[in-house]
Design a protein around this motif. Structure first.
Motif, PDB file in Angstrom:
ATOM      1  N   MET A   1     -27.644  -7.374  23.554  1.00 32.11           N
ATOM      2  CA  MET A   1     -27.211  -6.656  24.716  1.00 32.11           C
ATOM      3  C   MET A   1     -26.112  -5.670  24.390  1.00 32.11           C
ATOM      4  O   MET A   1     -25.804  -4.844  25.213  1.00 32.11           O
ATOM      5  CB  MET A   1     -26.709  -7.615  25.788  1.00 32.11           C
ATOM      6  CG  MET A   1     -27.795  -8.402  26.446  1.00 32.11           C
ATOM      7  SD  MET A   1     -27.238  -8.993  28.016  1.00 32.11           S
ATOM      8  CE  MET A   1     -28.626  -8.522  28.989  1.00 32.11           C
ATOM      9  N   GLY A   2     -25.534  -5.801  23.233  1.00 32.71           N
ATOM     10  CA  GLY A   2     -24.435  -4.899  22.945  1.00 32.71           C
ATOM     11  C   GLY A   2     -24.554  -4.256  21.585  1.00 32.71           C
ATOM     12  O   GLY A   2     -25.126  -4.809  20.660  1.00 32.71           O
ATOM     13  N   ILE A   3     -24.015  -3.052  21.502  1.00 37.62           N
ATOM     14  CA  ILE A   3     -23.933  -2.387  20.208  1.00 37.62           C
ATOM     15  C   ILE A   3     -23.012  -3.204  19.312  1.00 37.62           C
ATOM     16  O   ILE A   3     -23.225  -3.323  18.117  1.00 37.62           O
ATOM     17  CB  ILE A   3     -23.444  -0.943  20.403  1.00 37.62           C
ATOM     18  CG1 ILE A   3     -24.529  -0.154  21.159  1.00 37.62           C
ATOM     19  CG2 ILE A   3     -23.110  -0.297  19.075  1.00 37.62           C
ATOM     20  CD1 ILE A   3     -24.110   1.211  21.622  1.00 37.62           C
ATOM     21  N   ARG A   4     -21.981  -3.777  19.930  1.00 36.93           N
ATOM     22  CA  ARG A   4     -21.101  -4.706  19.220  1.00 36.93           C
ATOM     23  C   ARG A   4     -21.153  -6.023  19.984  1.00 36.93           C
ATOM     24  O   ARG A   4     -21.162  -6.037  21.211  1.00 36.93           O
ATOM     25  CB  ARG A   4     -19.688  -4.158  19.127  1.00 36.93           C
ATOM     26  CG  ARG A   4     -19.660  -2.857  18.302  1.00 36.93           C
ATOM     27  CD  ARG A   4     -18.277  -2.347  17.993  1.00 36.93           C
ATOM     28  NE  ARG A   4     -17.395  -3.260  17.315  1.00 36.93           N
ATOM     29  CZ  ARG A   4     -17.395  -3.552  16.010  1.00 36.93           C
ATOM     30  NH1 ARG A   4     -18.274  -3.012  15.221  1.00 36.93           N
ATOM     31  NH2 ARG A   4     -16.516  -4.378  15.496  1.00 36.93           N
ATOM     32  N   ASN A   5     -21.185  -7.127  19.248  1.00 40.78           N
ATOM     33  CA  ASN A   5     -21.350  -8.454  19.848  1.00 40.78           C
ATOM     34  C   ASN A   5     -20.274  -9.392  19.326  1.00 40.78           C
ATOM     35  O   ASN A   5     -19.998  -9.398  18.125  1.00 40.78           O
ATOM     36  CB  ASN A   5     -22.738  -8.999  19.520  1.00 40.78           C
ATOM     37  CG  ASN A   5     -23.828  -8.146  20.114  1.00 40.78           C
ATOM     38  OD1 ASN A   5     -24.132  -8.259  21.289  1.00 40.78           O
ATOM     39  ND2 ASN A   5     -24.418  -7.264  19.312  1.00 40.78           N
ATOM     40  N   ILE A  66     -26.682 -27.267  21.700  1.00 38.75           N
ATOM     41  CA  ILE A  66     -26.970 -26.100  20.873  1.00 38.75           C
ATOM     42  C   ILE A  66     -27.432 -24.939  21.758  1.00 38.75           C
ATOM     43  O   ILE A  66     -27.811 -25.123  22.910  1.00 38.75           O
ATOM     44  CB  ILE A  66     -28.011 -26.413  19.783  1.00 38.75           C
ATOM     45  CG1 ILE A  66     -29.370 -26.777  20.374  1.00 38.75           C
ATOM     46  CG2 ILE A  66     -27.487 -27.519  18.863  1.00 38.75           C
ATOM     47  CD1 ILE A  66     -30.461 -26.960  19.307  1.00 38.75           C
ATOM     48  N   TRP A  67     -27.370 -23.752  21.186  1.00 35.74           N
ATOM     49  CA  TRP A  67     -27.835 -22.557  21.873  1.00 35.74           C
ATOM     50  C   TRP A  67     -29.202 -22.161  21.331  1.00 35.74           C
ATOM     51  O   TRP A  67     -29.509 -22.391  20.159  1.00 35.74           O
ATOM     52  CB  TRP A  67     -26.875 -21.408  21.665  1.00 35.74           C
ATOM     53  CG  TRP A  67     -25.595 -21.512  22.432  1.00 35.74           C
ATOM     54  CD1 TRP A  67     -25.187 -22.531  23.239  1.00 35.74           C
ATOM     55  CD2 TRP A  67     -24.547 -20.545  22.442  1.00 35.74           C
ATOM     56  NE1 TRP A  67     -23.951 -22.255  23.754  1.00 35.74           N
ATOM     57  CE2 TRP A  67     -23.532 -21.044  23.290  1.00 35.74           C
ATOM     58  CE3 TRP A  67     -24.353 -19.330  21.821  1.00 35.74           C
ATOM     59  CZ2 TRP A  67     -22.352 -20.340  23.525  1.00 35.74           C
ATOM     60  CZ3 TRP A  67     -23.190 -18.633  22.060  1.00 35.74           C
ATOM     61  CH2 TRP A  67     -22.199 -19.138  22.911  1.00 35.74           C
ATOM     62  N   ASP A  68     -29.982 -21.544  22.172  1.00 41.09           N
ATOM     63  CA  ASP A  68     -31.302 -21.036  21.809  1.00 41.09           C
ATOM     64  C   ASP A  68     -31.115 -19.816  20.907  1.00 41.09           C
ATOM     65  O   ASP A  68     -30.714 -18.742  21.370  1.00 41.09           O
ATOM     66  CB  ASP A  68     -32.069 -20.674  23.081  1.00 41.09           C
ATOM     67  CG  ASP A  68     -33.489 -20.259  22.819  1.00 41.09           C
ATOM     68  OD1 ASP A  68     -33.743 -19.527  21.837  1.00 41.09           O
ATOM     69  OD2 ASP A  68     -34.363 -20.640  23.619  1.00 41.09           O
ATOM     70  N   VAL A  69     -31.384 -19.976  19.619  1.00 41.47           N
ATOM     71  CA  VAL A  69     -31.147 -18.930  18.634  1.00 41.47           C
ATOM     72  C   VAL A  69     -31.987 -17.690  18.938  1.00 41.47           C
ATOM     73  O   VAL A  69     -31.504 -16.557  18.804  1.00 41.47           O
ATOM     74  CB  VAL A  69     -31.411 -19.453  17.202  1.00 41.47           C
ATOM     75  CG1 VAL A  69     -31.289 -18.334  16.180  1.00 41.47           C
ATOM     76  CG2 VAL A  69     -30.448 -20.589  16.864  1.00 41.47           C
ATOM     77  N   GLU A  70     -33.227 -17.878  19.362  1.00 45.04           N
ATOM     78  CA  GLU A  70     -34.072 -16.728  19.679  1.00 45.04           C
ATOM     79  C   GLU A  70     -33.513 -15.922  20.841  1.00 45.04           C
ATOM     80  O   GLU A  70     -33.574 -14.684  20.836  1.00 45.04           O
ATOM     81  CB  GLU A  70     -35.507 -17.176  19.966  1.00 45.04           C
ATOM     82  CG  GLU A  70     -36.232 -17.655  18.714  1.00 45.04           C
ATOM     83  CD  GLU A  70     -37.663 -18.094  18.997  1.00 45.04           C
ATOM     84  OE1 GLU A  70     -38.152 -17.913  20.132  1.00 45.04           O
ATOM     85  OE2 GLU A  70     -38.289 -18.628  18.060  1.00 45.04           O
ATOM     86  N   LYS A  71     -32.937 -16.596  21.834  1.00 43.13           N
ATOM     87  CA  LYS A  71     -32.314 -15.881  22.950  1.00 43.13           C
ATOM     88  C   LYS A  71     -31.081 -15.121  22.479  1.00 43.13           C
ATOM     89  O   LYS A  71     -30.855 -13.981  22.885  1.00 43.13           O
ATOM     90  CB  LYS A  71     -31.939 -16.844  24.080  1.00 43.13           C
ATOM     91  CG  LYS A  71     -33.105 -17.305  24.913  1.00 43.13           C
ATOM     92  CD  LYS A  71     -32.620 -18.173  26.066  1.00 43.13           C
ATOM     93  CE  LYS A  71     -33.767 -18.669  26.912  1.00 43.13           C
ATOM     94  NZ  LYS A  71     -33.306 -19.553  28.007  1.00 43.13           N
ATOM     95  N   VAL A  72     -30.268 -15.748  21.628  1.00 43.12           N
ATOM     96  CA  VAL A  72     -29.094 -15.060  21.081  1.00 43.12           C
ATOM     97  C   VAL A  72     -29.549 -13.812  20.332  1.00 43.12           C
ATOM     98  O   VAL A  72     -29.001 -12.720  20.525  1.00 43.12           O
ATOM     99  CB  VAL A  72     -28.265 -15.985  20.164  1.00 43.12           C
ATOM    100  CG1 VAL A  72     -27.153 -15.204  19.469  1.00 43.12           C
ATOM    101  CG2 VAL A  72     -27.685 -17.159  20.942  1.00 43.12           C
ATOM    102  N   GLN A  73     -30.561 -13.959  19.478  1.00 44.06           N
ATOM    103  CA  GLN A  73     -31.072 -12.815  18.710  1.00 44.06           C
ATOM    104  C   GLN A  73     -31.574 -11.707  19.631  1.00 44.06           C
ATOM    105  O   GLN A  73     -31.339 -10.531  19.368  1.00 44.06           O
ATOM    106  CB  GLN A  73     -32.190 -13.272  17.772  1.00 44.06           C
ATOM    107  CG  GLN A  73     -31.707 -14.148  16.644  1.00 44.06           C
ATOM    108  CD  GLN A  73     -32.836 -14.826  15.873  1.00 44.06           C
ATOM    109  OE1 GLN A  73     -33.917 -15.068  16.408  1.00 44.06           O
ATOM    110  NE2 GLN A  73     -32.559 -15.156  14.618  1.00 44.06           N
ATOM    111  N   ALA A  74     -32.263 -12.078  20.700  1.00 41.34           N
ATOM    112  CA  ALA A  74     -32.786 -11.080  21.636  1.00 41.34           C
ATOM    113  C   ALA A  74     -31.653 -10.338  22.339  1.00 41.34           C
ATOM    114  O   ALA A  74     -31.712  -9.104  22.488  1.00 41.34           O
ATOM    115  CB  ALA A  74     -33.706 -11.743  22.652  1.00 41.34           C
ATOM    116  N   PHE A  75     -30.624 -11.063  22.765  1.00 42.15           N
ATOM    117  CA  PHE A  75     -29.482 -10.411  23.404  1.00 42.15           C
ATOM    118  C   PHE A  75     -28.806  -9.447  22.439  1.00 42.15           C
ATOM    119  O   PHE A  75     -28.458  -8.322  22.792  1.00 42.15           O
ATOM    120  CB  PHE A  75     -28.461 -11.448  23.891  1.00 42.15           C
ATOM    121  CG  PHE A  75     -28.801 -12.112  25.181  1.00 42.15           C
ATOM    122  CD1 PHE A  75     -29.133 -11.373  26.310  1.00 42.15           C
ATOM    123  CD2 PHE A  75     -28.773 -13.487  25.295  1.00 42.15           C
ATOM    124  CE1 PHE A  75     -29.425 -11.993  27.521  1.00 42.15           C
ATOM    125  CE2 PHE A  75     -29.062 -14.115  26.498  1.00 42.15           C
ATOM    126  CZ  PHE A  75     -29.391 -13.366  27.611  1.00 42.15           C
TER     127      PHE A  75
END
Length: 173
Positions: A1-5, A66-75
């Protein structure tokens, strides 16, 4: 979702949720990781899991948050925002921490932590920290910092939330 995360982490009661809310109030893209990304799973494989017997203990719940890694990657892949802040705790942060441009660790003293947990449990007795085994776990995790990433930029989170967020934004710039 961001240029910087950025990842915003810290022990229970450090202010991760309050920082997230304040960032959103100021118009920043901020993800409540503990609400939007979390599930109970194996930190190594990511596979959803359930306790082997009966009601899960506080330790089991913590070790499998834990966090959903695929969702983190998508964001992270979505570059629509100048900056996105991921706020919360997960036991599998090692699986995605390299995706972030920075990590901020909210740090508080023991008295502040206990007071904040007391305040949130007074509002909602079912909130984490309301049971004796949860408080014992919180105290251990505070002492060991075992579930907080090493090497992040430390932010004094005992300050008023506006100043905490000001400091994060200043260091993220």
């Amino acid at each position: 979702m961001g240029i910087r995360n950025y990842l915003i982490e810290g022990v229970s009661g450090a202010g991760k949720t309050a920082v997230c809310i304040e960032l959103q109030r100021r118009g920043y893209q901020a993800i409540h990781g503990d609400r939007e990304l979390v599930y109970r799973g194996d930190p190594e494989t990511g596979l959803p899991t359930a306790p082997e017997t009966g009601t899960p203990t506080a330790t089991w719940m913590s070790e499998h948050q834990i966090w959903d890694v695929e969702k983190v990657q998508a964001f992270v892949a979505n570059q629509e925002e100048a900056a996105t802040f991921f706020c919360g705790s997960s036991r599998n942060f090692a699986k995605f921490i390299d995706l972030f441009d920075g990590v901020f660790v909210l740090e508080i003293d023991l008295d502040t932590m206990n007071r904040r947990i007391d305040e949130r449990v007074a509002l909602d007795p079912t909130d984490f920290g309301g049971k004796p085994d949860e408080r014992e776990l919180i105290a251990r995790l505070y002492a060991t910092k075992e579930d907080v990433p090493k090497g992040g930029v430390v932010i004094d989170a005992t300050a008023p939330i506006e100043r905490v967020v000001d400091e994060i934004l200043e260091k993220a710039a």
